[in-house]
Design a protein around this motif. Structure first.
Motif, PDB file in Angstrom:
ATOM      1  N   GLY B 106       0.819  -1.219   0.000  1.00  0.00           N
ATOM      2  CA  GLY B 106       0.000   0.000   0.000  1.00  0.00           C
ATOM      3  C   GLY B 106       0.845   1.257   0.000  1.00  0.00           C
ATOM      4  N   ILE B 107       1.890   1.260   0.810  1.00  0.00           N
ATOM      5  CA  ILE B 107       2.755   2.454   0.888  1.00  0.00           C
ATOM      6  C   ILE B 107       3.484   2.675  -0.435  1.00  0.00           C
ATOM      7  N   SER B 108       3.988   1.576  -1.022  1.00  0.00           N
ATOM      8  CA  SER B 108       4.710   1.707  -2.304  1.00  0.00           C
ATOM      9  C   SER B 108       3.792   2.286  -3.366  1.00  0.00           C
ATOM     10  N   LEU B 109       2.592   1.723  -3.453  1.00  0.00           N
ATOM     11  CA  LEU B 109       1.636   2.209  -4.456  1.00  0.00           C
ATOM     12  C   LEU B 109       1.260   3.670  -4.180  1.00  0.00           C
ATOM     13  N   GLY B 110       1.087   3.987  -2.916  1.00  0.00           N
ATOM     14  CA  GLY B 110       0.730   5.356  -2.542  1.00  0.00           C
ATOM     15  C   GLY B 110       1.828   6.338  -2.915  1.00  0.00           C
ATOM     16  N   ILE B 111       3.084   5.939  -2.700  1.00  0.00           N
ATOM     17  CA  ILE B 111       4.205   6.828  -3.035  1.00  0.00           C
ATOM     18  C   ILE B 111       4.278   7.034  -4.550  1.00  0.00           C
ATOM     19  N   VAL B 112       4.194   5.924  -5.289  1.00  0.00           N
ATOM     20  CA  VAL B 112       4.316   6.014  -6.758  1.00  0.00           C
ATOM     21  C   VAL B 112       3.189   6.873  -7.330  1.00  0.00           C
ATOM     22  N   LEU B 113       1.955   6.578  -6.948  1.00  0.00           N
ATOM     23  CA  LEU B 113       0.820   7.338  -7.492  1.00  0.00           C
ATOM     24  C   LEU B 113       0.807   8.769  -6.950  1.00  0.00           C
ATOM     25  N   LEU B 128      -9.130  13.911  -8.245  1.00  0.00           N
ATOM     26  CA  LEU B 128     -10.358  13.110  -8.153  1.00  0.00           C
ATOM     27  C   LEU B 128     -10.091  11.817  -7.380  1.00  0.00           C
ATOM     28  N   LEU B 129      -8.946  11.190  -7.703  1.00  0.00           N
ATOM     29  CA  LEU B 129      -8.581   9.964  -6.991  1.00  0.00           C
ATOM     30  C   LEU B 129      -8.415  10.262  -5.501  1.00  0.00           C
ATOM     31  N   GLY B 130      -7.786  11.395  -5.199  1.00  0.00           N
ATOM     32  CA  GLY B 130      -7.580  11.773  -3.804  1.00  0.00           C
ATOM     33  C   GLY B 130      -8.895  11.935  -3.064  1.00  0.00           C
ATOM     34  N   ARG B 131      -9.883  12.555  -3.720  1.00  0.00           N
ATOM     35  CA  ARG B 131     -11.189  12.754  -3.067  1.00  0.00           C
ATOM     36  C   ARG B 131     -11.895  11.416  -2.859  1.00  0.00           C
ATOM     37  N   ALA B 132     -11.798  10.534  -3.882  1.00  0.00           N
ATOM     38  CA  ALA B 132     -12.443   9.212  -3.765  1.00  0.00           C
ATOM     39  C   ALA B 132     -11.799   8.416  -2.631  1.00  0.00           C
ATOM     40  N   LEU B 133     -10.481   8.455  -2.575  1.00  0.00           N
ATOM     41  CA  LEU B 133      -9.778   7.729  -1.505  1.00  0.00           C
ATOM     42  C   LEU B 133     -10.119   8.323  -0.137  1.00  0.00           C
ATOM     43  N   GLY B 134     -10.227   9.663  -0.093  1.00  0.00           N
ATOM     44  CA  GLY B 134     -10.559  10.327   1.165  1.00  0.00           C
ATOM     45  C   GLY B 134     -11.922   9.897   1.687  1.00  0.00           C
ATOM     46  N   THR B 135     -12.883   9.748   0.782  1.00  0.00           N
ATOM     47  CA  THR B 135     -14.226   9.316   1.180  1.00  0.00           C
ATOM     48  C   THR B 135     -14.192   7.889   1.721  1.00  0.00           C
ATOM     49  N   PHE B 185      -5.274  -1.102   1.900  1.00  0.00           N
ATOM     50  CA  PHE B 185      -5.994   0.098   1.463  1.00  0.00           C
ATOM     51  C   PHE B 185      -5.684   1.328   2.315  1.00  0.00           C
ATOM     52  N   TYR B 186      -5.770   1.165   3.640  1.00  0.00           N
ATOM     53  CA  TYR B 186      -5.629   2.352   4.503  1.00  0.00           C
ATOM     54  C   TYR B 186      -4.233   2.983   4.414  1.00  0.00           C
ATOM     55  N   PRO B 187      -3.139   2.187   4.468  1.00  0.00           N
ATOM     56  CA  PRO B 187      -1.831   2.820   4.265  1.00  0.00           C
ATOM     57  C   PRO B 187      -1.675   3.414   2.873  1.00  0.00           C
ATOM     58  N   PHE B 188      -2.319   2.774   1.883  1.00  0.00           N
ATOM     59  CA  PHE B 188      -2.252   3.317   0.523  1.00  0.00           C
ATOM     60  C   PHE B 188      -2.906   4.701   0.471  1.00  0.00           C
ATOM     61  N   ALA B 189      -4.134   4.799   1.005  1.00  0.00           N
ATOM     62  CA  ALA B 189      -4.857   6.073   0.952  1.00  0.00           C
ATOM     63  C   ALA B 189      -4.115   7.145   1.743  1.00  0.00           C
ATOM     64  N   TYR B 192      -0.837   8.018  -0.133  1.00  0.00           N
ATOM     65  CA  TYR B 192      -1.123   8.751  -1.379  1.00  0.00           C
ATOM     66  C   TYR B 192      -1.331  10.237  -1.080  1.00  0.00           C
ATOM     67  N   LYS B 193      -2.140  10.498  -0.060  1.00  0.00           N
ATOM     68  CA  LYS B 193      -2.449  11.880   0.292  1.00  0.00           C
ATOM     69  C   LYS B 193      -1.175  12.636   0.715  1.00  0.00           C
ATOM     70  N   ALA B 194      -0.408  11.996   1.600  1.00  0.00           N
ATOM     71  CA  ALA B 194       0.802  12.647   2.109  1.00  0.00           C
ATOM     72  C   ALA B 194       1.837  12.826   1.000  1.00  0.00           C
ATOM     73  N   ALA B 195       2.001  11.785   0.174  1.00  0.00           N
ATOM     74  CA  ALA B 195       3.014  11.842  -0.893  1.00  0.00           C
ATOM     75  C   ALA B 195       2.637  12.887  -1.929  1.00  0.00           C
ATOM     76  N   ARG B 196       1.360  12.946  -2.283  1.00  0.00           N
ATOM     77  CA  ARG B 196       0.928  13.926  -3.301  1.00  0.00           C
ATOM     78  C   ARG B 196       1.109  15.353  -2.783  1.00  0.00           C
TER      79      ARG B 196
END
Lengths: 299, 320
Positions: B106-113, B128-135, B185-189, B192-196
């Motif tokens: 999850g962390i790897s995918l979150g960092i890459v994306l 949009l992905l960020g908002r969907a993940l946030g929800t 999922f949770y570490p990914f979301a 993703y937010k922090a990395a972006r």
């Protein structure tokens, strides 16, 4: 007021009304149960046994003991909303008092190293709460109302440190503002600064914290419910050994019926749906309030 | 140099003391069920409970004194006596797997994306992905777990074959797709937010503008400049990520019946047979050992994540 805040506030007002007057909407009186009934069908007369799937007789179905699920959920709603709002309010109020006192008392701010491990997180707070609450919740001698207040007190204690720390930081930031420094220079005492310079800003922070804590408490209660710690009490019977929710609190019903995925799915589906409606309402309210406070009241 | 060593030693000592205090507090909290006696005064009377704090202290004392002789590791499930020294490592291995493997994925995918979404032309889609993940992130893990199980069963009804196992069983092994997805999922979301956010900040920084002006390609900038900026941000968020995963672990093992160490708490510690819904004596040794194992899993996961992030940073930035 933005759309999210308006929608959340309206939904919560509607839920509060239902929680206050469940008898107006419930199809059956509180405590009514019918484990077996005689029904007229196209095939003739037949006996129908609980649990029954949703029908005209039981709109959301009935449970194993013949209780109408809709009636049970409507009467259980007050316990859910009650524990969420009371705990969130106590956490916010106590956290604000402790945080403001620490900041104004001049104690050294707590240092936090961002990269350091948080050792107490090895065991999540809901598990520690479970250890404390499980023995006093099962067949509690306190009664549902007494236990409700004890549970609220225990839930308040968890995560109180985080809320206090947040208010501590916010108060310190305000104390460093030029208008506060000027007031201190002009001879204002602590009471004056608190009432006239901090309170207007911290009132907003309090509202935001309260809304956020409502969401967090609802999640916390849901997690406890998965492990049979139900708000208002868990009734344990022997012969056969069974655990059930004393009050029908919503999050507890999810935990109670989570194994009903294979058969009688309505028993899980309706409490789950009701929980999501409540969570969504609190979430909208909290998010809308955050946006409003970020943009200012004119937004 | 000496001062630096002294400061590091002080930090390590403070960390060790905090860790020991946390374990002690958790062990004390774990003893609270022992302070209550659940009983029936007569065979037909309603069940009652009474508060007897001395019982909790007695349970702790008995467990501690039993550790040397081995009795502190013995627990009973049904009619069978088990030795935690034999069983606990296997349970802990499953828990460690579910904290580390999905977390790293999850962390790897979150960092890459997150890096991809924080630079280049894909910012709108990334928002949009960020908002969907946030929800989705706002939905508690136990609701998502139940939704995943329900989805698998509905798919089974509709398709006639199983798309995913909804709980663990001895024949199928402990590795299940649904809890893996949930734990990832949770570490990914979160990541993703922090990395972006960090990548967006770094993309506007002087050193990235300079790199672009020098003609470096976007792929290289993303890797060497943005990647190097994002990794420390994620490292600083590790305590939040791992504590999130520890909480999710309890729920995943319980709901998906994974043979991990946290599930043992609810299936063995409380009653003599069959979990929370049964009567019987509370087994403090199991609760205490589960608590200790949780801290061990937490510490091991924290170390593994730190090493993985250090390797990732070196790999991305080319630093030695």
């Amino acid at each position: 007021m933005n759309a999210k805040l308006l929608a959340g506030a309206l939904a919560l007002a509607a839920l509060a009304f239902v929680a206050a007057f469940p008898g107006l909407l419930a199809p059956y009186p509180f405590g009514y149960a019918d484990t077996i009934r005689f029904a007229e069908t196209e095939a003739g007369q037949t006996w129908v046994y609980a649990p029954e799937p949703p029908s005209e007789v039981y709109p959301w179905g009935s449970d194993d003991y013949g209780y109408d699920l809709m009636t049970r959920l409507l009467w259980g709603l007050r316990w859910t909303l009650g524990i969420v709002t009371l705990t969130a309010f106590m956490r916010s109020a106590l956290g604000a008092a402790i945080g403001i006192a620490a900041a104004m008392g001049g104690s050294a701010p707590r240092r936090r190293s961002g990269a350091a491990a948080a050792p107490l997180a090895g065991v999540p707070s809901f598990v520690l709460a479970f250890f404390i609450l499980y023995p006093i919740t099962v067949n509690s001698p306190l009664g549902s109302v007494g236990l409700f207040f004890v549970q609220a007190a225990v839930l308040t204690a968890f995560e109180l440190a985080g809320v206090a720390g947040s208010f501590d930081a916010r108060t310190r930031a305000l104390l460093d503002k030029p208008f506060v420094t000027a007031a201190v220079g002009a001879g204002a005492d602590r009471g004056w600064i608190l009432r006239h310079h901090l309170a207007p800003y911290l009132a907003e922070a309090f509202a935001e914290t309260f809304a956020d804590q409502c969401v967090r408490t609802l999640q916390f209660v849901g997690r406890l419910g998965m492990f049979f710690v139900f708000i208002g009490g868990t009734t344990l019977t022997f012969d056969p050994p069974l655990l059930t929710s004393t009050t029908g609190e919503l999050a507890g019903l999810i935990g109670l019926y989570r194994a009903r995925l294979l058969v009688n799915r309505w028993l899980l589906a309706y409490p789950l749906g009701a929980y999501l409606v409540i969570a969504g309402s609190f979430g909208l309210f909290a998010s809308g309030l955050r946006e409003l406070l970020k943009k200012g009241p004119e937004a | 140099m000496k001062d630096a060593i002294k400061a590091a030693a002080r930090r390590a000592a403070r960390g060790a003391a905090a860790f020991a205090l946390s374990v002690a507090l958790a062990l004390l909290a774990a003893a609270s069920p022992a302070a209550f006696r659940v009983y029936r005064p007569e065979p037909t009377a309603p069940v009652r409970s009474s508060l007897e704090p001395g019982r909790a202290l007695k349970a702790i004392g008995a467990w501690v004194s039993g550790l040397a002789g081995g009795d502190g590791f013995v627990y009973v499930v049904g009619q069978t006596r088990w030795d935690a020294r034999e069983t606990m490592p296997r349970y802990a291995a499953v828990s460690f797997f579910y904290v580390v493997a999905p977390g790293l994925a999850g962390i790897s995918l979150g960092i890459v994306l997150g890096i991809a979404g924080g630079s280049g032309p894909r910012r709108r889609g990334a928002g949009l992905l960020g908002r969907a993940l946030g929800t989705l992130y706002a939905v508690p893990e136990f609701i998502l777990a139940l939704a995943l199980q329900l989805g698998a069963l509905v798919a089974l009804d509709a398709l006639g074959f199983s798309v995913a196992r909804i709980s663990s069983d001895p024949r199928g092994g402990p590795v299940l797709a649904l809890p893996f997805m949930l734990m990832a999922f949770y570490p990914f979301a979160f990541t993703y937010k922090a990395a972006r956010r960090r990548a967006l900040e770094a993309a506007e920084s002087d050193y990235v503008r300079y790199a672009r002006a020098k003609g470096l390609g976007e792929a290289l900038i993303s890797r060497r400049h943005l990647g190097a900026a994002v990794i420390p941000e994620i490292r600083s968020e590790l305590p939040s990520i791992i504590s999130l995963m520890q909480g999710n672990l309890f729920m995943c093992e319980y709901i998906f019946a994974l043979p991990g160490v946290t599930r043992l708490l609810f299936t063995a510690a409380f009653p003599a047979r069959g979990g929370l819904a049964r009567s019987g004596e509370f087994q403090y040794p199991v609760a205490a050992l589960v608590v200790i194992a949780c801290f061990a899993v937490y510490a091991a996961a924290w170390g593994t994540y730190r090493i993985a992030l250090a390797v990732a940073r070196r790999g991305l930035s080319g630093e030695r």
